[in-house]
Design an enzyme around this catalytic site. Structure first.
Site, PDB file in Angstrom:
ATOM      1  N   HIS A  71      29.172  35.712  59.282  1.00  0.00           N
ATOM      2  CA  HIS A  71      29.625  34.478  59.936  1.00  0.00           C
ATOM      3  C   HIS A  71      30.768  33.853  59.150  1.00  0.00           C
ATOM      4  CE1 HIS A  71      26.128  33.551  57.353  1.00  0.00           C
ATOM      5  NE2 HIS A  71      26.820  32.481  56.987  1.00  0.00           N
TER       6      HIS A  71
HETATM    7  P1  AMP Z   1      25.713  30.944  54.457  1.00  0.00           P
HETATM    8  O1  AMP Z   1      25.272  30.426  53.137  1.00  0.00           O
HETATM    9  O2  AMP Z   1      27.154  31.352  54.481  1.00  0.00           O
HETATM   10  O3  AMP Z   1      24.788  31.995  54.998  1.00  0.00           O
HETATM   11  O4  AMP Z   1      25.629  29.721  55.468  1.00  0.00           O
HETATM   12  C1  AMP Z   1      24.715  29.661  56.494  1.00  0.00           C
HETATM   13  C2  AMP Z   1      24.993  28.415  57.250  1.00  0.00           C
HETATM   14  O5  AMP Z   1      24.151  28.407  58.387  1.00  0.00           O
HETATM   15  C3  AMP Z   1      24.696  27.154  56.488  1.00  0.00           C
HETATM   16  O6  AMP Z   1      25.855  26.353  56.471  1.00  0.00           O
HETATM   17  C4  AMP Z   1      23.563  26.513  57.270  1.00  0.00           C
HETATM   18  O7  AMP Z   1      23.692  25.109  57.285  1.00  0.00           O
HETATM   19  C5  AMP Z   1      23.715  27.109  58.638  1.00  0.00           C
HETATM   20  N1  AMP Z   1      22.498  27.256  59.429  1.00  0.00           N
HETATM   21  C6  AMP Z   1      21.266  27.574  59.029  1.00  0.00           C
HETATM   22  N2  AMP Z   1      20.427  27.699  60.088  1.00  0.00           N
HETATM   23  C7  AMP Z   1      21.172  27.479  61.173  1.00  0.00           C
HETATM   24  C8  AMP Z   1      20.906  27.463  62.569  1.00  0.00           C
HETATM   25  N3  AMP Z   1      19.684  27.707  63.032  1.00  0.00           N
HETATM   26  N4  AMP Z   1      21.916  27.174  63.408  1.00  0.00           N
HETATM   27  C9  AMP Z   1      23.167  26.918  62.947  1.00  0.00           C
HETATM   28  N5  AMP Z   1      23.475  26.913  61.646  1.00  0.00           N
HETATM   29  C10 AMP Z   1      22.498  27.195  60.760  1.00  0.00           C
END
Ligand code: AMP
Length: 738
Positions: free
Chosen positions: A635
């Site tokens: 992502h």
């Molecule tokens: P990363 O550390 O790059 O994996 O970031 C994951 C991101 O996903 C974080 O910024 C979280 O706040 C976000 N996140 C976690 N769960 C969800 C969800 N169910 N829907 C949307 N964003 C999420």
């Protein structure tokens, strides 16, 4: 808080004399060079004491909400607001005030009675909802003594559990008889997060308060319906007889430090691992608490963890340490825990000394029976959740519904399977043990009806899967379907090569963790790697695979990508662009074949950033990937550079977007084009770096200070960010210095 004559100054002086914690007393009667002063002088003085890193007593009556409101505002993530309410009989306060001589504020003699009476008529008991972390009600001398003991014993870094403590039945005779003129006493508001959470087994009982060894039993408060249940008497504590839920019903796991006693694991290293795993949990799961417990006040691991937790700014509502017997946390310490962890032996049998023997003995034969139904043994790094039948004394007396057995690594040559000082393996196993333990706890919360932060239907079902998983599969080493295991190998280590082919049997021995990764000049060059994803790390993956089920939460769906708002945005605007390809978990998986996809992700991210810039041209964006993401599925973060968000809470959050850990999308595309893989910087040190402003690079001691600085900092961005289109600006700003 308390009327004149209730003993506030004596209380403060006593604690200041006997405590090793630096305290300063701020008293309005003496604030003006020894003479009476104003409330704002008190506020100013309290603020500067706190800025000096000391604790402060606000020695004022603070009897009504309005009087205390401005002081409560001094609270922050770093400053806990406690109320000690000296709610003693009016008669006593009046007679003490009348009789005293040489009072600092000259409130003594005949006039005192009238003043005290008048003030008491305004009395409003404090509520947690006003902003207090903890409230202790004292209605008699022994309550005051208990509170004195509690506060006197606090050393510099100690914290106390949050909640309301010691409030007796508000309608008890002693109050009604003597203080008829008072308005009806209000009971603190319930701050229970989740009315669906099943009633605690203790919640319908009327319990006789016992001598408390460390803390007073928590008083669950309800605003109605309990008076009729009261049998009267000073020491009766009523527990939510009307079934309302209070803060004390927040699911709580108490756990001992794993492997540091008998298994002789290095305390420093263990403390770091505990905090790493705790932080991971508290950032993911809302409305749950973790409590590290030890029997002794002198516990080395407890003080190490406390000190490190303070440095990391971990929310003390969600994690704190507690001194007490893990089998008596409620009855002796007033701490309600749904689940307790047992530092078990591999045979899952009673015996040995310490917590294992104590827990099996306190739980009765039921625990052995229930454990045996689920597993015959446990391997290091794994946990096993065992529900307790209601006949178990641990359930009926302490309210514990689950015991989670967990086995850590052994560093003690006198015990089986000693790791012979191999701390690479030892740390890996200890990490797995805590991961497994906290996942087990998450699975309990899930089945008991609490919502996880980020929980979607998917996450919930993931957790139910992992609950089944904990019912035995885990310890039999059958890989969990939600933990994807990959092993490919440009840079595959010798160890993982050896493991190839039988990882189903020895999953925990063969999966590589951060420790196991190779390190090339401190930079990790993109490569496929073995990585397990916990159940809570799966939601983005599910969204990417089945966007049609999540339509309401998505802002764009195409064949290649899905775009959604980050659920916990770390800035005013924070989007995620998810790749939809299966098998692309993170940056390390990306190679030349994905170049087109990366470009598409970048273009989509840019399109959204530009859209937001049309709405607010003051925003500035960065697009990039986390070197080691917490969530599965590649992502791209599209994040505005104001970092104005309540979800931005700690160093890890900040540094994940403001250190080399954040890999700009433009650089990633360039590296993949030129080298076929991206540079990945996922050293732990990057996330624990000091806090520096992303614009002027000034350093700040904690998040609140950093946040207050960045809200005003107008410095231009550092040259490294201004190059190569790493920053995305409104067209009107491009060309000028952002
Ligand atoms: P990363 O550390 O790059 O994996 O970031 C994951 C991101 O996903 C974080 O910024 C979280 O706040 C976000 N996140 C976690 N769960 C969800 C969800 N169910 N829907 C949307 N964003 C999420």
């Amino acid at each position: 808080m308390g009327a004149p004559g209730s003993g506030k100054s004596t209380f403060c002086e006593h604690v200041i004399r006997s405590s090793t914690r630096p305290w300063v007393r701020v008293c309005q009667d003496t604030i003006g060079n020894g003479k009476a002063g104003t409330k704002s002088q008190c506020l100013k003085s309290a603020t500067s004491v706190l800025e000096d890193g000391k604790s402060v007593f606000i020695d004022r009556c603070n009897l009504d909400r309005e009087q205390r409101a401005e002081f409560v505002k001094l609270g922050s993530p770093q400053v806990e607001m406690h109320a000690v309410v000296l709610d003693l009989p009016a008669q006593l306060c009046i007679s003490r005030s009348v009789k005293r001589t040489g009072h600092e504020g000259n409130l003594q003699g005949g006039k005192a009675a009238a003043v005290v009476n008048r003030m008491l008529q305004k009395k409003e008991l404090p509520k947690l909802s006003e902003g207090f972390h903890r409230i202790t009600f004292c209605q008699n001398d022994s309550d005051v003594q208990a509170a004195l003991n509690t506060y006197s014993a606090l050393s510099h870094l100690d914290t106390l559990p949050p909640g309301c403590f010691g409030q007796k039945n508000p309608d008890a005779k002693i109050q009604l008889g003597i203080m008829k003129f008072l308005k009806k006493v209000e009971v603190p508001v319930n701050v229970g997060p989740d009315a669906n959470f099943p009633k605690h087994p203790l919640s319908t009982q009327i319990t006789k308060e016992k001598d408390s060894c460390c803390k007073q039993p928590e008083d669950i408060s309800s605003s109605s319906g309990n008076a009729k249940e009261i049998k009267g008497g000073e020491n009766i504590v009523v527990h939510a007889v009307d079934g309302t839920v209070s803060s004390k019903d927040i699911p709580t796991l108490a756990f001992p430090s794993i492997s540091t006693a008998d298994f002789q694991f290095n305390h420093e290293k263990a403390a770091d691992i505990i905090l790493e795993k705790v932080e991971e949990f508290v950032n993911k799961v809302e409305n749950a608490r973790l409590v590290l417990v030890d029997l002794s006040h002198g516990s080395k691991i407890l003080s190490l963890v406390r000190a490190k937790a303070a440095q990391r700014n971990i929310d003390s509502n969600k994690f704190f340490t507690f001194v007490g017997d893990i089998t008596r946390l409620y009855s002796k310490g007033g701490l309600r825990c749904n689940a307790i962890a047992n530092a078990a032996n591999w045979r899952l049998k009673p015996g040995g000394g310490g917590a294992n023997a104590a827990i099996f003995s306190a739980a009765g034969p039921e625990l052995e029976v229930e454990t045996k139904k689920r597993a015959g043994s446990l391997i290091p790094g794994k946990a096993l959740v065992v529900p307790l039948p209601s006949t178990s004394p641990l359930f009926s007396r302490e309210g514990v519904t689950h015991v989670i057995h967990v086995l850590g690594p052994n560093m003690n040559p006198q015990r089986p399977n000693c790791l012979d000082n191999d701390y690479v393996k030892g740390s890996k196993v200890l990490r797995e043990a805590y991961t497994s333990l906290f996942e087990g706890f998450a699975s309990i919360i899930n089945t008991q009806g609490n919502l996880l932060e980020g929980s979607s239907e998917n996450l919930r079902s993931e957790l139910s899967v992992s609950q089944d998983h904990f019912k035995g599969n885990h310890i039999k080493n059958v890989p969990n379907h939600d933990q994807k295991i990959k092993r490919v190998g440009v840079y595959e280590s010798e160890r993982s090569k050896k493991c190839k082919g039988f990882h189903d049997e020895h999953e925990s021995d063969c999966t590589e963790s951060k420790d196991g990764k190779e390190n090339l000049n401190n930079e990790k060059i993109g490569r496929s790697m073995t990585k397990t994803w916990g159940s809570w790390a799966q939601s983005l993956y599910h969204i990417a695979m089945h966007p049609e089920k999540h339509k309401d939460n998505l802002i764009e769906i195409s064949d290649d990508v899905v775009v959604l708002n980050d659920l916990y945005p770390k800035a005013q605007r924070h989007l995620l662009v998810l790749a939809r390809s299966e098998g692309l978990d993170c940056l390390a998986d990306v190679s030349r074949e994905h170049l087109q996809l990366l470009r598409t992700m970048h273009a989509v991210g840019l399109k959204w950033a530009e859209k937001f810039l049309c709405e607010d041209e003051l925003l500035v964006f960065r697009l990039g990937y986390h070197s080691a993401p917490s969530m599965r599925q590649l992502h791209l973060h599209v994040i505005s550079q104001d970092f104005n968000s309540k979800h931005l809470k700690n160093k890890k959050h900040w540094n994940s977007f403001n250190s080399a850990f954040f890999r700009d999308s433009v650089d990633v595309i360039e590296e993949i084009t030129n080298h076929g893989r991206a540079t990945i910087k996922d050293e732990d040190s990057l996330l624990s770096m000091e806090l520096r402003c992303h614009r002027c690079r000034s350093a700040h001691p904690n998040m609140p200070r950093l946040k207050s600085h960045i809200s005003n900092c107008q410095a231009s961005f550092p040259p490294s960010l201004l190059q190569n289109d790493r920053l995305v600006l409104a067209p009107s700003k491009s060309g000028s210095e952002p």
